[in-house]
Write a protein that holds these residues in place. Structure first.
Motif, PDB file in Angstrom:
ATOM      1  N   ASN A  65     -30.232 -40.186 -35.372  1.00  0.00           N
ATOM      2  CA  ASN A  65     -28.896 -40.645 -35.591  1.00  0.00           C
ATOM      3  C   ASN A  65     -27.851 -39.725 -35.022  1.00  0.00           C
ATOM      4  OD1 ASN A  65     -29.431 -43.148 -36.816  1.00  0.00           O
ATOM      5  ND2 ASN A  65     -30.134 -41.912 -38.581  1.00  0.00           N
ATOM      6  N   SER A  66     -28.382 -38.832 -34.161  1.00  0.00           N
ATOM      7  CA  SER A  66     -27.276 -38.016 -33.672  1.00  0.00           C
ATOM      8  C   SER A  66     -26.709 -38.122 -32.401  1.00  0.00           C
ATOM      9  CB  SER A  66     -27.733 -36.341 -33.517  1.00  0.00           C
ATOM     10  OG  SER A  66     -28.877 -36.351 -32.355  1.00  0.00           O
ATOM     11  N   LEU A  67     -27.229 -39.296 -31.813  1.00  0.00           N
ATOM     12  CA  LEU A  67     -27.024 -39.796 -30.353  1.00  0.00           C
ATOM     13  C   LEU A  67     -26.118 -41.095 -30.489  1.00  0.00           C
ATOM     14  CD1 LEU A  67     -27.367 -39.969 -27.218  1.00  0.00           C
ATOM     15  CD2 LEU A  67     -29.231 -40.957 -27.541  1.00  0.00           C
ATOM     16  N   GLY A  68     -25.199 -41.367 -29.676  1.00  0.00           N
ATOM     17  CA  GLY A  68     -24.452 -42.580 -29.592  1.00  0.00           C
ATOM     18  C   GLY A  68     -23.111 -42.567 -30.277  1.00  0.00           C
ATOM     19  N   THR A  69     -22.591 -43.739 -30.560  1.00  0.00           N
ATOM     20  CA  THR A  69     -21.543 -44.128 -31.300  1.00  0.00           C
ATOM     21  C   THR A  69     -21.742 -44.867 -32.424  1.00  0.00           C
ATOM     22  OG1 THR A  69     -21.161 -45.746 -29.580  1.00  0.00           O
ATOM     23  CG2 THR A  69     -20.192 -43.603 -29.059  1.00  0.00           C
ATOM     24  N   SER A  70     -22.809 -44.857 -33.219  1.00  0.00           N
ATOM     25  CA  SER A  70     -22.843 -45.639 -34.419  1.00  0.00           C
ATOM     26  C   SER A  70     -21.674 -44.881 -35.415  1.00  0.00           C
ATOM     27  CB  SER A  70     -24.107 -45.410 -35.223  1.00  0.00           C
ATOM     28  OG  SER A  70     -24.162 -43.989 -35.456  1.00  0.00           O
ATOM     29  N   ARG A  71     -21.446 -45.946 -36.603  1.00  0.00           N
ATOM     30  CA  ARG A  71     -20.618 -45.306 -37.398  1.00  0.00           C
ATOM     31  C   ARG A  71     -20.926 -43.731 -37.804  1.00  0.00           C
ATOM     32  NH1 ARG A  71     -16.442 -47.103 -41.064  1.00  0.00           N
ATOM     33  NH2 ARG A  71     -16.189 -48.980 -39.962  1.00  0.00           N
ATOM     34  N   LYS A  72     -22.209 -43.690 -38.409  1.00  0.00           N
ATOM     35  CA  LYS A  72     -22.698 -42.748 -38.818  1.00  0.00           C
ATOM     36  C   LYS A  72     -22.228 -41.308 -37.757  1.00  0.00           C
ATOM     37  CE  LYS A  72     -26.752 -40.105 -40.510  1.00  0.00           C
ATOM     38  NZ  LYS A  72     -26.288 -39.725 -41.711  1.00  0.00           N
ATOM     39  N   ALA A  73     -22.557 -41.615 -36.528  1.00  0.00           N
ATOM     40  CA  ALA A  73     -22.497 -40.452 -35.572  1.00  0.00           C
ATOM     41  C   ALA A  73     -21.030 -40.136 -35.400  1.00  0.00           C
ATOM     42  CB  ALA A  73     -23.172 -41.152 -34.384  1.00  0.00           C
ATOM     43  N   VAL A  74     -20.250 -41.088 -35.316  1.00  0.00           N
ATOM     44  CA  VAL A  74     -18.823 -41.007 -35.022  1.00  0.00           C
ATOM     45  C   VAL A  74     -18.218 -40.184 -36.171  1.00  0.00           C
ATOM     46  CG1 VAL A  74     -16.770 -42.396 -34.675  1.00  0.00           C
ATOM     47  CG2 VAL A  74     -18.581 -43.012 -33.307  1.00  0.00           C
ATOM     48  N   MET A  75     -18.368 -40.679 -37.460  1.00  0.00           N
ATOM     49  CA  MET A  75     -17.881 -40.057 -38.635  1.00  0.00           C
ATOM     50  C   MET A  75     -18.279 -38.593 -38.915  1.00  0.00           C
ATOM     51  SD  MET A  75     -15.840 -42.083 -39.768  1.00  0.00           S
ATOM     52  CE  MET A  75     -15.221 -43.799 -39.694  1.00  0.00           C
ATOM     53  N   ARG A  76     -19.485 -38.114 -38.280  1.00  0.00           N
ATOM     54  CA  ARG A  76     -19.879 -36.970 -38.155  1.00  0.00           C
ATOM     55  C   ARG A  76     -19.387 -36.144 -37.178  1.00  0.00           C
ATOM     56  NH1 ARG A  76     -26.338 -35.798 -38.274  1.00  0.00           N
ATOM     57  NH2 ARG A  76     -26.301 -36.781 -36.185  1.00  0.00           N
ATOM     58  N   GLU A  77     -19.567 -36.665 -35.990  1.00  0.00           N
ATOM     59  CA  GLU A  77     -18.993 -35.835 -34.805  1.00  0.00           C
ATOM     60  C   GLU A  77     -17.401 -35.497 -35.058  1.00  0.00           C
ATOM     61  OE1 GLU A  77     -20.951 -34.192 -32.953  1.00  0.00           O
ATOM     62  OE2 GLU A  77     -22.732 -34.954 -34.298  1.00  0.00           O
ATOM     63  N   VAL A  78     -16.770 -36.562 -35.443  1.00  0.00           N
ATOM     64  CA  VAL A  78     -15.262 -36.083 -35.536  1.00  0.00           C
ATOM     65  C   VAL A  78     -15.146 -34.941 -36.250  1.00  0.00           C
ATOM     66  CG1 VAL A  78     -14.564 -37.690 -37.422  1.00  0.00           C
ATOM     67  CG2 VAL A  78     -12.978 -37.395 -35.494  1.00  0.00           C
ATOM     68  N   GLU A  79     -15.728 -34.979 -37.366  1.00  0.00           N
ATOM     69  CA  GLU A  79     -15.560 -33.655 -38.281  1.00  0.00           C
ATOM     70  C   GLU A  79     -15.880 -32.551 -37.562  1.00  0.00           C
ATOM     71  OE1 GLU A  79     -14.048 -33.928 -40.995  1.00  0.00           O
ATOM     72  OE2 GLU A  79     -13.941 -35.972 -41.494  1.00  0.00           O
ATOM     73  N   GLY A  80     -16.928 -32.361 -36.930  1.00  0.00           N
ATOM     74  CA  GLY A  80     -17.508 -31.204 -35.995  1.00  0.00           C
ATOM     75  C   GLY A  80     -16.666 -30.918 -34.973  1.00  0.00           C
ATOM     76  N   SER A  81     -15.879 -31.878 -34.490  1.00  0.00           N
ATOM     77  CA  SER A  81     -15.069 -31.586 -33.323  1.00  0.00           C
ATOM     78  C   SER A  81     -13.620 -31.113 -33.822  1.00  0.00           C
ATOM     79  CB  SER A  81     -14.590 -32.951 -32.512  1.00  0.00           C
ATOM     80  OG  SER A  81     -15.767 -33.132 -31.649  1.00  0.00           O
ATOM     81  N   LEU A  82     -13.173 -31.527 -35.081  1.00  0.00           N
ATOM     82  CA  LEU A  82     -11.973 -31.010 -35.772  1.00  0.00           C
ATOM     83  C   LEU A  82     -12.241 -29.549 -36.206  1.00  0.00           C
ATOM     84  CD1 LEU A  82     -10.956 -34.163 -38.076  1.00  0.00           C
ATOM     85  CD2 LEU A  82      -9.747 -33.249 -36.029  1.00  0.00           C
ATOM     86  N   ARG A  83     -13.394 -29.155 -37.050  1.00  0.00           N
ATOM     87  CA  ARG A  83     -13.948 -27.934 -37.129  1.00  0.00           C
ATOM     88  C   ARG A  83     -13.516 -27.067 -36.090  1.00  0.00           C
ATOM     89  NH1 ARG A  83     -18.108 -29.203 -39.059  1.00  0.00           N
ATOM     90  NH2 ARG A  83     -19.310 -28.492 -37.510  1.00  0.00           N
ATOM     91  N   ARG A  84     -14.324 -27.339 -34.974  1.00  0.00           N
ATOM     92  CA  ARG A  84     -14.537 -26.295 -33.821  1.00  0.00           C
ATOM     93  C   ARG A  84     -12.998 -26.136 -33.311  1.00  0.00           C
ATOM     94  NH1 ARG A  84     -19.530 -29.283 -33.408  1.00  0.00           N
ATOM     95  NH2 ARG A  84     -18.611 -30.877 -32.080  1.00  0.00           N
ATOM     96  N   LEU A  85     -12.362 -27.316 -32.950  1.00  0.00           N
ATOM     97  CA  LEU A  85     -10.893 -26.962 -32.306  1.00  0.00           C
ATOM     98  C   LEU A  85      -9.983 -26.656 -33.295  1.00  0.00           C
ATOM     99  CD1 LEU A  85     -10.671 -30.654 -30.956  1.00  0.00           C
ATOM    100  CD2 LEU A  85     -10.763 -28.650 -29.454  1.00  0.00           C
TER     101      LEU A  85
END
Length: 342
Positions: free
Chosen positions: A96-116
């Motif tokens: 589920n790490s690939l693509g723009t499903s709700r799960k992927a989007v919600m997880r990845e935005v948190e990762g980007s916020l943390r890294r930035l």
């Protein structure tokens, strides 16, 4: 530096945007180079000095290191910066790490916020079309991010015209936040988006961010007469370039560059900045001198004759569905009216 509103928004961005694909070490480092933290800091500082306020990255760039280095380099100037990042590519090994499903989007935005190192992202973009996820699911997730305050604006990257129009229509029907911009490849040797994507963006009032404006260095002139399999393009020949047409384009670029006492790269960037609908052009530099050269393009004003010469030599073949039949019809009507008048 010059600034413009991004699409139909009140968000003003610099006409040049600093791309960060080469920040840090990653799989593409042998091809595009990898800048160290010190080099990134110097480049970002210089970007601010020249008036650039727009920075583009992605979670997948050097597997997140690009976001980390960008966030550190911006530091206390966060409110001066407009940060754009993207989601789509896998950042983990699970299914589920690939693509723009709700799960992927919600997880990845948190990762980007943390890294930035920030609590909000100015422009959050879907990096590519995801054929495996219902479009409404992706749009609903992006809408929720804007309403939560974690994201200010949303955009797309590498979408076709029909995909942009479909997404926009669903957002209007469902009351979702609409995409305000698209990030697409556009250059003097890659003008295909003029057939479908650019008209869609202009019709919907969306902005355009241009990536690879020099076609991976081809339009700098350093590959002229060598085909496309030289330098960086020898490792990865992308975006694709017709070498014969490309060499003709570079020849005219060189002529016009001499008229302005400028570089071919500056003229290629200036041509893009003259195109209707282009909000910002993304430049990426490994060396500070390349950045200094590129940033001068904002001050170059091309004459109508120079634009016409560049347009003529770079004009791609126009396939049938995109021929201007309305213009042809007007010309036919004018001829018929002229006959009736006689």
């Amino acid at each position: 530096m010059e600034y413009t509103a991004l699409g139909n928004t009140g968000l003003y961005v610099s006409r040049l945007c600093l791309g960060t694909m080469n920040f840090g070490e990653g799989p593409m480092t042998p091809v595009i180079g990898g800048l160290s933290e010190k080099e990134v800091k110097r480049l970002v500082d210089r970007a601010f000095d020249t008036g650039i306020n727009f920075f583009d990255t992605a979670n997948a760039y050097t597997m997140g290191e690009s976001e980390v280095l960008l966030g550190k380099a911006i530091g206390t100037r966060r409110e001066e910066a407009v940060i754009a990042t993207k989601v789509n590519h896998p950042m983990a090994n699970d299914v589920n790490s690939l693509g723009t499903s709700r799960k992927a989007v919600m997880r990845e935005v948190e990762g980007s916020l943390r890294r930035l190192g920030t609590d909000y992202i100015d422009l959050y973009q879907t990096h590519a079309w995801d054929a495996t996820t219902p479009l409404e699911e992706t749009l609903s997730a992006f809408d929720a991010l804007v309403r939560s305050g974690k994201v200010r604006y949303i955009g797309v990257s590498n979408f076709t015209g029909w995909q942009i129009a479909k997404a926009y229509g669903i957002c209007e029907a469902r009351g979702f936040q609409k995409f305000v911009s698209a990030q697409s490849y556009y250059s003097l040797v890659g003008r295909e988006l003029e057939f479908e994507v650019l008209p869609a963006l202009n019709d919907l009032g969306m902005g355009l961010m241009v990536w690879s404006p020099l076609a991976s260095g081809f339009l700098s002139g350093k590959y002229s007469g060598k085909g496309t399999e030289a330098g960086r393009r020898a490792a990865i020949s992308f975006p694709p370039v017709d070498p014969e047409r490309g060499d003709r384009v570079v020849e005219v670029l060189m002529e016009i560059a001499a008229e302005h006492d400028a570089s071919a790269a500056q003229i290629a960037l200036a041509w893009l900045l003259h195109q209707p609908g282009v909000s910002s052009v993304i430049i990426g530099a490994r060396k500070i001198e390349h950045f200094e050269d590129n940033v001068q393009s904002v001050g170059i004003k091309l004459s109508q004759d120079q634009l016409s010469r560049l347009n003529a030599v770079s004009q791609p073949d126009i396939p049938f569905p995109f021929l201007d039949l309305s213009l042809q019809r007007r010309q036919t009507l004018e001829e018929q009216f002229a006959k009736l008048g006689n």
